[in-house]
Design a protein around this motif. Structure first.
Motif, PDB file in Angstrom:
ATOM      1  N   ASN A 173      33.176   9.792 -13.178  1.00 24.66           N
ATOM      2  CA  ASN A 173      33.906  10.707 -14.042  1.00 24.66           C
ATOM      3  C   ASN A 173      34.235  12.015 -13.325  1.00 24.66           C
ATOM      4  O   ASN A 173      35.368  12.512 -13.382  1.00 24.66           O
ATOM      5  N   LEU A 174      33.268  12.576 -12.619  1.00 25.09           N
ATOM      6  CA  LEU A 174      33.416  13.920 -12.056  1.00 25.09           C
ATOM      7  C   LEU A 174      33.703  13.944 -10.562  1.00 25.09           C
ATOM      8  O   LEU A 174      34.126  14.979 -10.041  1.00 25.09           O
ATOM      9  N   GLU A 175      33.449  12.851  -9.864  1.00 21.81           N
ATOM     10  CA  GLU A 175      33.651  12.853  -8.416  1.00 21.81           C
ATOM     11  C   GLU A 175      34.389  11.579  -8.004  1.00 21.81           C
ATOM     12  O   GLU A 175      34.079  10.486  -8.476  1.00 21.81           O
ATOM     13  N   ASP A 176      35.332  11.755  -7.096  1.00 16.77           N
ATOM     14  CA  ASP A 176      36.154  10.634  -6.629  1.00 16.77           C
ATOM     15  C   ASP A 176      36.297  10.694  -5.119  1.00 16.77           C
ATOM     16  O   ASP A 176      36.258  11.771  -4.520  1.00 16.77           O
ATOM     17  N   PHE A 177      36.532   9.534  -4.503  1.00 16.07           N
ATOM     18  CA  PHE A 177      36.459   9.431  -3.053  1.00 16.07           C
ATOM     19  C   PHE A 177      37.648   8.660  -2.495  1.00 16.07           C
ATOM     20  O   PHE A 177      38.091   7.677  -3.079  1.00 16.07           O
ATOM     21  N   GLN A 178      38.116   9.131  -1.344  1.00 16.89           N
ATOM     22  CA  GLN A 178      39.279   8.521  -0.695  1.00 16.89           C
ATOM     23  C   GLN A 178      39.014   8.033   0.732  1.00 16.89           C
ATOM     24  O   GLN A 178      39.922   7.532   1.384  1.00 16.89           O
ATOM     25  N   TYR A 492      40.477  17.356  -1.974  1.00 20.71           N
ATOM     26  CA  TYR A 492      41.282  16.214  -2.429  1.00 20.71           C
ATOM     27  C   TYR A 492      42.648  16.239  -1.752  1.00 20.71           C
ATOM     28  O   TYR A 492      43.147  15.209  -1.274  1.00 20.71           O
ATOM     29  N   THR A 493      43.253  17.414  -1.670  1.00 24.05           N
ATOM     30  CA  THR A 493      44.545  17.554  -1.009  1.00 24.05           C
ATOM     31  C   THR A 493      44.463  17.118   0.443  1.00 24.05           C
ATOM     32  O   THR A 493      45.417  16.538   0.982  1.00 24.05           O
ATOM     33  N   MET A 494      43.333  17.363   1.082  1.00 23.09           N
ATOM     34  CA  MET A 494      43.202  17.027   2.507  1.00 23.09           C
ATOM     35  C   MET A 494      42.860  15.560   2.746  1.00 23.09           C
ATOM     36  O   MET A 494      42.461  15.182   3.838  1.00 23.09           O
ATOM     37  N   THR A 495      43.040  14.720   1.728  1.00 23.58           N
ATOM     38  CA  THR A 495      43.021  13.277   1.927  1.00 23.58           C
ATOM     39  C   THR A 495      44.436  12.717   1.880  1.00 23.58           C
ATOM     40  O   THR A 495      44.619  11.497   1.883  1.00 23.58           O
ATOM     41  N   GLY A 496      45.427  13.595   1.819  1.00 17.86           N
ATOM     42  CA  GLY A 496      46.817  13.171   1.736  1.00 17.86           C
ATOM     43  C   GLY A 496      47.348  13.136   0.329  1.00 17.86           C
ATOM     44  O   GLY A 496      48.546  12.900   0.117  1.00 17.86           O
ATOM     45  N   CYS A 497      46.487  13.344  -0.666  1.00 19.50           N
ATOM     46  CA  CYS A 497      46.875  13.303  -2.086  1.00 19.50           C
ATOM     47  C   CYS A 497      47.073  14.732  -2.585  1.00 19.50           C
ATOM     48  O   CYS A 497      46.097  15.473  -2.706  1.00 19.50           O
TER      49      CYS A 497
END
Length: 816
Positions: A173-178, A492-497
């Motif tokens: 819910n609170l953390e996501d990974f790329q 998050y932005t620095m994963t290309g998203c």
């Protein structure tokens, strides 16, 4: 030497084996056996290299990536030199060296700068369960002692630099990974694995450990800068399609509008108050009970005519987004069809109980809700076939909730469950990409007239390509959590998203309901937090107020003429003033691989102080966002809340505390750092400051603290009630002098995909600082309904004189 060259040529002749046939680069790769491993290094472009390693003799076959869409280029050269101890591959940007004995790979720039080295790799065979015969894959890399790294995902720890981080990689819910990491040295890696995994950085190494894999598989990217790495990642996994113009306005939401009438009253009241609004969001349970969870239709008694409601919103010149989930209740049509085909996972998800009005959940009345197998093309088609009903009603955008998805009984047996792509364990982190991609592709096939706009709670690498933006989950309403949103969005932005946003005010604000249910907007502690969160949200691509426990509409906080109401309205109006800048930035994100949210080292990497600055960032190329992230008028309310405990409704007593005496009209000061390498203008006072130092500036509750870089051109729109109310025929152009400047104003039809076929215009504006002359160059391009003529009202920051340019599409200059 001739013999060595002959051996290399012979090796290349064998490269188009089954494992690598899809990635044949016409000789720009090499394949060797070393240290009991089969190794392949393949150049996809001069600055992108794929490395795969498999235990020697393994029968596992390389699979097509679910993330990487790039076709290897063929318009560049790779020089390959084979020695007795190593093989060296060199493009115009990158040198890759493979040790023949250890098989370890290292990367360097062509100028000799060491970038990254592998340290170790280990394969541990899985001997039981659904993934028997596959491997636990551990891969370690060596970093410089003081090297800063970024990315990975939205870790809610308040830190920008990922050095020293230990984390289980599993969507939640609170953390996501790329699985994307980039370095301040200008390199990045995408680690192509979809299973539950672990990341650790310590003094010995940076390590990824996947619980399931057939091989070690990663892409090394040498972008040279943070922008460059993001461009490489998007080149690998897809560009960023444009969102509609109206998405950049203000969005109002709550958990939840309980009736059709309630939602319409909110839109109507915003229009009567003349507070700008572009979007309203209908959260869950418009479908009725939990047993009909996510029926994707208005079957609740309080929503008697969903299409009529949508039409009414559109008549008010607003748009509507609606909540949809990755799961279905047992009494839905979707559930029956998916169950018949064996396309439902059998683990507990949200909601656990069929009784929606009771908390904690009554487990003796289980909901029976199940997550669908988003990896199955058949399941994705069933999903869209039912969702299209809402699309045909006129719904404008999708709020895809629980795309992690919620996974409550995380037992070994449930990780073993198999779907269309293998065990749940092996594809756990890919789920959000699979479900979002399914909707994007189906909608694009259904219609090109409405751009796909998806807001999702979870994301994996490559998701930027599928019309989606991430929001940071059900965050608590605390100052600490507000501060954590800044580095979460930047990483998050620095994963290309690039598309990140957050629930303005935090999702759970119940601890501020000290005067009864829903009273938080009258609590000064919460009022200050909400206003400052809104001033941060101003700088997110999606500007959206949402939360539980209390309604968040502007009129809940007071009325016009009162300091809190006025501060909220002022922030919303400023957002609309900035829309030409923001939409033009969106075009740079789409066409040039840039980002909305830019950590300071993007543009000021030579200033080491920026490497771990987690409370400031660039918003586009020109604006330095310096939000106030600490309480100034009240005391911080300290409490801990997570995505489950926040639902517990607490009995709170009226707290007679100091906050009742605070004066929101009084002036305050805040100290901010201005990066070295530029001069800066305070946006509010237009006072100029030298960079490379801390400055203390005056602020108030109603002031958004921000600076503009000297050498910038900022287009500002008149205040509008919605983003498309007024054409940009009378823009204010503010020049911030100090160096030459350039800005490209982008316009298109505002929706549909005609821009992909060239239906758009750009107008380049250039400032010559020495001559104090602004040149508006000839318009390029065209689209139906474009302006033929307009006025630009030009002013230099720090001065009052305005010169108006009548512009008809041909080049014109004005000297200030």
């Amino acid at each position: 030497m001739k013999r060595l060259k002959a051996l290399v040529i012979t090796a290349f002749a064998l490269l188009s084996t089954a494992s690598y046939a899809d990635n044949d680069t016409n000789g720009k790769q090499m394949k060797i056996k070393a240290n009991d491993k089969d190794i392949c290094v393949a150049f996809f472009s001069p600055d992108i290299v794929r490395v795969t390693k498999t235990p020697e003799g393994s029968t596992a076959k390389g699979k097509k990536s679910e993330v990487v869409t790039m076709v290897p280029k063929d318009d560049f050269n790779v020089d390959i030199q084979s020695g007795t101890s190593s093989i060296r591959m060199k493009s115009k940007d990158l040198v890759v060296t493979v040790d023949r004995r250890t098989g370890l790979v290292s990367f360097a720039s062509t100028s000799g700068k060491q970038l990254l080295k592998e340290k170790d790799i280990n394969f541990e065979m899985r001997n039981e369960g659904s993934d028997k015969g596959r491997y636990v894959v551990t891969h370690s890399y060596l970093l410089d002692k003081d090297e800063a790294i970024y990315g990975l995902g939205t870790v809610q720890d308040g830190k920008l630099n990922r050095r020293g981080l230990t984390k289980t990689i599993e969507q939640s819910n609170l953390e996501d990974f790329q699985n994307v990491i980039q370095s301040v040295k200008g390199w990045g890696i995408y680690w192509d694995n979809y299973s539950r995994a672990h990341f650790e950085d310590n003094a010995q190494a940076m390590t990824f450990r996947a619980e399931v894999g057939d091989q070690a598989d990663y892409y090394f990217m040498y972008g040279k800068t943070a922008d460059g790495v993001n461009r490489c990642m998007r080149q690998l996994s897809g560009d960023v399609p444009m969102f509609p113009l109206w998405t950049y306005g203000f969005w109002q939401c709550r958990e939840r509008y309980k009736s059709q009438q309630e939602l319409l009253e909110v839109v109507d009241k915003y229009r009567k108050l003349q507070v700008p609004l572009d979007g309203i969001i209908q959260d869950w349970q418009y479908w009725g009970s939990n047993y009909t969870w996510n029926a994707m239709d208005f079957i609740a008694e309080s929503f008697p005519n969903g299409k009529q409601m949508i039409d009414s919103v559109h008549k008010q010149n607003a748009h509507i987004m609606i909540s949809i989930w990755a799961s279905f209740g047992p009494q839905t049509q979707q559930y029956a069809k998916l169950k018949e085909k064996g396309l439902l996972y059998d683990f507990e998800t949200w909601p656990q109980s069929g009784l929606s009005h009771i908390w904690p959940p009554r487990m003796d009345y289980p909901s029976g809700v199940k997550v669908y197998d988003a990896f199955s093309p058949v399941a994705r088609q069933i999903y869209w076939d039912h969702l299209k009903r809402l699309f045909d009603y006129g719904i404008d955008a999708w709020w895809m909730d629980s795309t992690d998805p919620d996974f409550f009984n995380a037992t070994k047996e449930n990780y073993e469950q198999k779907g269309a792509m293998g065990s749940w364990r092996s594809v756990r982190n890919l789920f959000p990409l699979a479900t979002v991609k399914g909707i994007y592709e189906k909608q694009r096939k259904a219609s090109e007239e409405k751009r796909v706009f998806i807001m999702t709670r979870s994301a994996f690498a490559g998701q930027q390509h599928y019309g989606s933006g991430l929001w940071s989950g059900d965050v608590a309403s605390t100052w600490d959590m507000l501060r954590k949103q800044v580095p979460a969005g930047l990483n998050y932005t620095m994963t290309g998203c690039p598309n990140f946003n957050t629930d303005i005010g935090g999702f759970f604000c119940g601890s501020y309901n000290t005067r009864g249910t829903g009273s938080a907007p009258l609590n000064k502690q919460y009022q200050e937090l909400y206003v400052r969160w809104m001033q941060y949200g101003l700088f997110c691509p999606v500007f959206r107020s949402h939360g539980a426990d209390a309604p968040r509409e502007i009129y809940q906080f007071g009325k016009k003429g009162e300091p809190v109401y006025d501060a909220i309205e002022k922030t919303i109006r400023l957002r609309y003033r900035l829309i030409p800048y923001l939409y033009s930035t969106a075009w740079q994100v789409t066409s040039a691989g840039e980002s909305y949210l830019r950590a300071l080292h993007y543009d000021f990497a030579s200033d080491r102080r920026t490497w771990d600055m987690a409370d400031e960032f660039m918003f586009g190329r020109s604006i330095l966002a310096t939000p106030v992230l600490h309480a100034q008028y009240t005391e911080e309310k300290i409490f801990k809340e997570d995505a489950m405990s926040g639902w517990e409704k607490k009995e709170l007593k009226d707290e007679k505390i100091k906050e009742l005496k605070c004066d929101f009209t009084s002036g305050k000061t805040v100290t901010k750092y201005l990066p070295k390498g530029a001069d800066w203008f305070d946006f509010n006072t237009e006072k100029r400051y030298r960079g490379g130092r801390d400055v203390t500036v005056a602020t108030r509750l109603d002031l958004t603290t921000m600076f503009v870089k000297a050498g910038s051109i900022l287009p500002l729109a008149p205040v509008m009630q919605y983003a498309t109310e007024k054409k940009w025929d009378n823009l204010d152009i503010v020049v911030y002098p100090g160096s030459d400047a350039s800005f490209t104003l982008y316009e298109d039809e505002g929706d549909n995909y005609n821009y992909e076929r060239g239906a758009y215009t750009t107008i380049v504006m250039k400032w010559n600082d020495r001559k104090r002359t602004l040149t508006v160059e000839s318009r390029k391009g065209q689209f139906p309904g474009m302006l033929q003529g307009r006025k630009f009202n030009v002013r230099v920051a720090g001065t009052e004189a305005v010169k108006t340019i009548d512009y008809n599409g041909t080049s014109v200059s004005v000297t200030m």
